[in-house]
Design an enzyme around this catalytic site. Structure first.
Site, mmCIF file in Angstrom:
data_model
loop_
_atom_site.group_PDB
_atom_site.id
_atom_site.type_symbol
_atom_site.label_atom_id
_atom_site.label_comp_id
_atom_site.label_asym_id
_atom_site.label_seq_id
_atom_site.Cartn_x
_atom_site.Cartn_y
_atom_site.Cartn_z
ATOM 1 N N TYR A 92 16.637 -1.812 35.271
ATOM 2 C CA TYR A 92 15.327 -2.173 35.813
ATOM 3 C C TYR A 92 15.194 -1.753 37.265
ATOM 4 O O TYR A 92 16.185 -1.636 37.986
ATOM 5 C CB TYR A 92 15.055 -3.678 35.651
ATOM 6 C CG TYR A 92 15.840 -4.594 36.570
ATOM 7 C CD1 TYR A 92 15.316 -4.987 37.811
ATOM 8 C CD2 TYR A 92 17.082 -5.099 36.191
ATOM 9 C CE1 TYR A 92 16.011 -5.855 38.640
ATOM 10 C CE2 TYR A 92 17.775 -5.961 37.011
ATOM 11 C CZ TYR A 92 17.245 -6.340 38.242
ATOM 12 O OH TYR A 92 17.953 -7.191 39.062
ATOM 13 N N CYS A 93 13.936 -1.525 37.664
ATOM 14 C CA CYS A 93 13.594 -1.279 39.066
ATOM 15 C C CYS A 93 12.477 -2.256 39.413
ATOM 16 O O CYS A 93 12.402 -3.353 38.854
ATOM 17 C CB CYS A 93 13.205 0.177 39.307
ATOM 18 S SG CYS A 93 11.814 0.775 38.317
ATOM 19 N N TRP A 94 11.619 -1.908 40.350
ATOM 20 C CA TRP A 94 10.598 -2.856 40.803
ATOM 21 C C TRP A 94 9.611 -3.225 39.699
ATOM 22 O O TRP A 94 9.368 -4.385 39.429
ATOM 23 C CB TRP A 94 9.867 -2.269 42.008
ATOM 24 C CG TRP A 94 8.755 -3.141 42.512
ATOM 25 C CD1 TRP A 94 7.418 -2.947 42.375
ATOM 26 C CD2 TRP A 94 8.894 -4.387 43.221
ATOM 27 N NE1 TRP A 94 6.709 -3.975 42.951
ATOM 28 C CE2 TRP A 94 7.587 -4.876 43.477
ATOM 29 C CE3 TRP A 94 9.986 -5.140 43.656
ATOM 30 C CZ2 TRP A 94 7.350 -6.071 44.156
ATOM 31 C CZ3 TRP A 94 9.748 -6.329 44.328
ATOM 32 C CH2 TRP A 94 8.447 -6.781 44.570
ATOM 33 N N TYR A 121 11.536 -5.715 37.684
ATOM 34 C CA TYR A 121 11.821 -6.949 38.413
ATOM 35 C C TYR A 121 10.595 -7.849 38.485
ATOM 36 O O TYR A 121 10.728 -9.087 38.460
ATOM 37 C CB TYR A 121 12.319 -6.631 39.829
ATOM 38 C CG TYR A 121 12.277 -7.828 40.744
ATOM 39 C CD1 TYR A 121 13.273 -8.801 40.667
ATOM 40 C CD2 TYR A 121 11.229 -8.014 41.639
ATOM 41 C CE1 TYR A 121 13.220 -9.931 41.471
ATOM 42 C CE2 TYR A 121 11.167 -9.141 42.442
ATOM 43 C CZ TYR A 121 12.168 -10.092 42.362
ATOM 44 O OH TYR A 121 12.100 -11.213 43.148
#
Length: 362
Positions: A92-94, A121
């Site tokens: 995952y990222c933002w 996130y």
């Protein structure tokens, strides 16, 4: 949902959770148990963002792609070459976009069943906020009240040792909750990480059993206790620790002994009180620090600052506190008197609290 996208509810289906955001983003908050393998570090993220704004999105994507490729290659060499063919990572990222997509693509090309967290996130953060509004309503809190120096946190620890459910807000916040509550060498977590830690604690509790917690203000140091949680705590049953002044002074001298070797830090913290006390009083307290008159200083701080403040705040904030102190005589099961806040004295208070709750429900 596509095979390379996974909802938050399926976190447990994966062998490892990988956060590819920058180290600063990861430090601010992350999914518990995730490891940080940034595809752009803090400086690189700023660099790409600056190019995006000042030059063009196209130029930013070129530079970003080069940096992301280099970082992914390094992470592969350093962390993932030993992973088996059936290893299944969640990335995952933002917001579940390009950064996590890049690593997911590489991993799936290799043959691993990698997937992106749908929404990234931001999905996790929305989950935390929603749960912290909902979960507190499930619990009945038993609130350990008592003037400053009554050993409330130590009593919570003693209750934990006896198998009770305890929410220790000050430990989670890395702060003792008062002007002098800062812990040298132990910075407080970010607000978001504090809330994540709170959620992990609440999720492990059994709603059928009481949860013991210390009476707190809305703020612990610079951190804010979520509204739904503080309101539920303030509606809880108060269990009041009535410790003698002498016992409290002795306890605080031991519990805050680190200040004795740091008079400059102590004066810095005391200076925060200058708007509440006269210049004469502040000078006297500074003189006591200079002369190392510790018992006299602690006694004055309790009598002239902390005790009046405590009684005002408790009567205002805890619905059960006024009734407790107006109608119940000393010796009632909800008031626990003591002149001993040593380790054995605190253990005795914890045992008395458990016995009183057991007797009431028998």
């Amino acid at each position: 949902m596509s095979a390379d996208r996974t909802p938050l509810a399926d976190l447990a289906d994966f062998d490892e959770i990988i956060d590819v955001r920058s180290p600063a983003e990861f430090a601010d908050d992350h999914i518990p148990g995730a490891i940080n393998c940034p595809v752009l570090d803090d400086a690189q993220r700023i660099e790409v963002g600056t190019i995006y704004k000042q030059v063009s999105p196209f130029e930013a994507r070129k530079v970003g792609a080069a940096l992301v490729s280099e970082n992914i290659g390094r992470h592969l060499r350093e962390h993932f070459l030993t992973k088996a063919r059936d290893w299944k990572p969640l990335i995952y990222c933002w917001r579940g976009g390009n950064r996590s997509g890049s690593l997911t693509t590489v991993f799936r090309t290799i043959g691993w069943k990698a997937s992106q967290l749908d929404g990234g996130y931001k999905t996790w953060r929305s989950h935390v906020v929603a749960q912290l509004m909902r979960l507190p309503q499930s619990f009945n809190f038993r609130v350990i009240c008592g003037a400053t120096g009554s050993g409330k946190t130590r009593i919570l620890q003693a209750l934990t040792a006896r198998g009770e459910q305890v929410l220790d807000l000050e430990t989670l916040a890395s702060h003792k909750g008062s002007v002098l509550g800062v812990l040298p060498g132990q910075p407080q977590p970010s607000q978001k990480w504090f809330e994540t830690l709170l959620l992990l604690e609440l999720e492990r509790f059994d709603p059928a059993r009481p949860v013991f917690v210390e009476a707190e203000s809305r703020k612990i140091g610079r951190l804010q206790v979520p509204d739904a949680l503080i309101e539920r705590i303030r509606a809880g049953e108060c269990l009041s620790i009535d410790a003698t002044l002498a016992a409290r002074v002795t306890f605080l001298l031991a519990d805050y002994d680190y200040f004795l070797g740091m008079p400059d830090l102590l004066n810095e913290r005391l200076d925060i009180l200058r708007s509440l006390h006269s210049a004469e009083t502040m000078k006297r307290w500074r003189d006591m620090v200079a002369a190392a008159e510790w018992p006299a200083l602690v006694r004055e701080l309790l009598e002239q600052h902390y005790d009046p403040l405590y009684h005002r705040s408790q009567a205002r904030n805890f619905s059960d506190y006024g009734a407790l102190n107006d109608t119940l005589p000393a010796g009632d099961p909800a008031i626990f008197s003591t002149d001993d806040l040593s380790a054995s004295g605190i253990a005795d208070i914890a045992a008395r609290i458990i016995h009183s709750r057991t007797a009431q429900t028998a």
